[in-house]
Design an enzyme around this catalytic site. Sequence first.
Site, PDB file in Angstrom:
ATOM      1  N   CYS A   3      32.019  30.173  50.612  1.00 36.58           N
ATOM      2  CA  CYS A   3      33.274  29.436  50.426  1.00 36.58           C
ATOM      3  C   CYS A   3      33.874  28.960  51.744  1.00 36.58           C
ATOM      4  CB  CYS A   3      34.279  30.292  49.673  1.00 36.58           C
ATOM      5  SG  CYS A   3      33.595  30.952  48.153  1.00 36.58           S
ATOM      6  N   HIS A  21      41.284  27.710  50.618  1.00 36.08           N
ATOM      7  CA  HIS A  21      40.219  27.805  49.628  1.00 36.08           C
ATOM      8  C   HIS A  21      40.838  28.194  48.289  1.00 36.08           C
ATOM      9  CE1 HIS A  21      36.779  28.854  47.383  1.00 36.08           C
ATOM     10  NE2 HIS A  21      36.888  30.156  47.534  1.00 36.08           N
ATOM     11  N   ASN A  61      37.268  27.608  41.071  1.00 31.25           N
ATOM     12  CA  ASN A  61      36.787  27.892  42.432  1.00 31.25           C
ATOM     13  C   ASN A  61      35.453  27.165  42.636  1.00 31.25           C
ATOM     14  OD1 ASN A  61      35.587  29.044  44.685  1.00 31.25           O
ATOM     15  ND2 ASN A  61      36.102  31.158  44.135  1.00 31.25           N
TER      16      ASN A  61
HETATM   17  O1  UT7 Z   1      35.633  32.536  46.652  1.00 28.99           O
HETATM   18  C1  UT7 Z   1      35.910  33.908  46.628  1.00 28.99           C
HETATM   19  C2  UT7 Z   1      35.525  34.338  45.269  1.00 28.99           C
HETATM   20  N1  UT7 Z   1      36.115  35.434  44.701  1.00 28.99           N
HETATM   21  C3  UT7 Z   1      37.421  35.724  44.524  1.00 28.99           C
HETATM   22  O2  UT7 Z   1      38.323  35.129  44.992  1.00 28.99           O
HETATM   23  C4  UT7 Z   1      37.690  36.895  43.640  1.00 28.99           C
HETATM   24  C5  UT7 Z   1      38.896  37.683  44.014  1.00 28.99           C
HETATM   25  N2  UT7 Z   1      39.200  38.586  42.910  1.00 28.99           N
HETATM   26  C6  UT7 Z   1      39.885  38.230  41.832  1.00 28.99           C
HETATM   27  O3  UT7 Z   1      40.344  37.097  41.772  1.00 28.99           O
HETATM   28  C7  UT7 Z   1      40.108  39.226  40.739  1.00 28.99           C
HETATM   29  O4  UT7 Z   1      39.567  40.474  41.134  1.00 28.99           O
HETATM   30  C8  UT7 Z   1      39.469  38.779  39.390  1.00 28.99           C
HETATM   31  C9  UT7 Z   1      40.271  37.596  38.819  1.00 28.99           C
HETATM   32  C10 UT7 Z   1      38.030  38.391  39.579  1.00 28.99           C
HETATM   33  C11 UT7 Z   1      39.551  39.907  38.366  1.00 28.99           C
HETATM   34  O5  UT7 Z   1      40.881  40.352  38.214  1.00 28.99           O
HETATM   35  P1  UT7 Z   1      41.191  41.915  38.220  1.00 28.99           P
HETATM   36  O6  UT7 Z   1      42.639  42.055  38.017  1.00 28.99           O
HETATM   37  O7  UT7 Z   1      40.601  42.480  39.475  1.00 28.99           O
HETATM   38  O8  UT7 Z   1      40.434  42.394  36.916  1.00 28.99           O
HETATM   39  P2  UT7 Z   1      39.329  43.529  36.739  1.00 28.99           P
HETATM   40  O9  UT7 Z   1      38.031  43.079  37.268  1.00 28.99           O
HETATM   41  O10 UT7 Z   1      39.897  44.830  37.240  1.00 28.99           O
HETATM   42  O11 UT7 Z   1      39.234  43.617  35.180  1.00 28.99           O
HETATM   43  C12 UT7 Z   1      40.363  44.043  34.383  1.00 28.99           C
HETATM   44  C13 UT7 Z   1      39.956  44.018  32.921  1.00 28.99           C
HETATM   45  C14 UT7 Z   1      38.657  44.757  32.649  1.00 28.99           C
HETATM   46  O12 UT7 Z   1      38.796  45.391  31.372  1.00 28.99           O
HETATM   47  P3  UT7 Z   1      39.159  46.950  31.283  1.00 28.99           P
HETATM   48  O13 UT7 Z   1      38.038  47.654  31.999  1.00 28.99           O
HETATM   49  O14 UT7 Z   1      40.477  47.099  31.964  1.00 28.99           O
HETATM   50  O15 UT7 Z   1      39.188  47.187  29.819  1.00 28.99           O
HETATM   51  C15 UT7 Z   1      37.633  43.653  32.511  1.00 28.99           C
HETATM   52  O16 UT7 Z   1      36.557  44.001  31.681  1.00 28.99           O
HETATM   53  O17 UT7 Z   1      39.749  42.663  32.504  1.00 28.99           O
HETATM   54  C16 UT7 Z   1      38.442  42.562  31.860  1.00 28.99           C
HETATM   55  N3  UT7 Z   1      37.935  41.223  32.092  1.00 28.99           N
HETATM   56  C17 UT7 Z   1      38.188  40.176  31.296  1.00 28.99           C
HETATM   57  N4  UT7 Z   1      38.891  40.068  30.169  1.00 28.99           N
HETATM   58  C18 UT7 Z   1      38.981  38.862  29.595  1.00 28.99           C
HETATM   59  C19 UT7 Z   1      37.152  40.806  33.135  1.00 28.99           C
HETATM   60  N5  UT7 Z   1      36.903  39.489  32.999  1.00 28.99           N
HETATM   61  C20 UT7 Z   1      37.538  39.079  31.878  1.00 28.99           C
HETATM   62  C21 UT7 Z   1      37.653  37.829  31.232  1.00 28.99           C
HETATM   63  N6  UT7 Z   1      38.384  37.767  30.099  1.00 28.99           N
HETATM   64  N7  UT7 Z   1      37.092  36.705  31.714  1.00 28.99           N
END
Ligand code: UT7
Length: 321
Positions: free
Chosen positions: A111, A248, A278
């Site tokens: 990125c 970004h 993204n």
């Molecule tokens: O260019 C750089 C690229 N990367 C980034 O910028 C990523 C930076 N990170 C983030 O933006 C965040 O960490 C994410 C948006 C990717 C994820 O958000 P989070 O608040 O860290 O969520 P999480 O991974 O802790 O997941 C929370 C819950 C989980 O369920 P449980 O275990 O709490 O029941 C996931 O299974 O959300 C669930 N989940 C979803 N639910 C619905 C994960 N993806 C999804 C989805 N839809 N697409």
Amino acid sequence: MKTRIIGTGSCLPEAVVTNDDLAKIMDTSDEWISSRTGIKKRHLAKAETTASMSVEAAKRALENAGVTAEELDLIILGTVSADYVTPACACEVQAQIGAKNAVAFDVNAACSGFMFALNIANAYIQAGLYRTALILGAETLSKIVDWSDRSTCVLFGDGAGAAVVRGDEKYGMLAFDQGSDGAKGDVLACLGRTNNNPLIKSDREIAYVHMDGQEVYKFAVTTVPASLQKTIEASGLTPEDIDYYALHQANIRIIQSVSKRLHISEEKFPISLDHCGNISAASVPILLDEMNRNGLLKPGTKIAMSGFGGGLTWASAILQW
Ligand code: UT7
């Protein structure tokens, strides 16, 4: 002599996929995606390729700059999703736009790819080796993300952005910062092809992007403000002096966190992630092109740019438009 952006261009695939469209094919919702990321929709490639979008973005940037392809000395393209292992996507662009006097190559800084390309072009221009460069960020991420992994596939989109840069006596780049931390490479990774030589038999399946979202998030909200602070200071300005912050476009919460840490209003942080998602290396140049075409950028406007992502890598620059 300063490295000045004199034209921008971008290209997005025709097909648009909304969060509601995704919710029809996987266990997700518009509410989850919007509230956690700010993303509402993204463009996904069908007929488009990384090279075809790059060529279109390049033509638009050249037209916007009033520069011909023959005037280009250098083409640098940031990507992690080129169509070929070789030739480089930059070479495909060179051939298709007819930039027969340029040298062309790709850089892989995920990125941060466009920002790394900008700094490499700046180094060549400062050294007096080249005068005019085309820099691009271009991705077809939809072919390397795992469409059965809802925690990553909903985040990414496809597209390309380009800028023409040239040495200028008055305006241009004031300061730059870049870095990498290879020890943390595994938090955002995509394995390459398997080895199938006569000595080794691999049963590994095709690999897709794997990300530890929370680790990337923590990295971004600490490294980006620190890098921006350092670069703004090096340019002799304060955060208040900056007219726009072009970051970004990974996640609205990361952008909000940077704005809070720098004590700068969110209004100074233009957004494209709501309609693009993204797009890795393409995010910053696409945002810049939107800002340019919306009339936000006037000669002398001060912008802070920052890219961050896989590698891990990061890069920031302060430019006077
Ligand atoms: O260019 C750089 C690229 N990367 C980034 O910028 C990523 C930076 N990170 C983030 O933006 C965040 O960490 C994410 C948006 C990717 C994820 O958000 P989070 O608040 O860290 O969520 P999480 O991974 O802790 O997941 C929370 C819950 C989980 O369920 P449980 O275990 O709490 O029941 C996931 O299974 O959300 C669930 N989940 C979803 N639910 C619905 C994960 N993806 C999804 C989805 N839809 N697409």
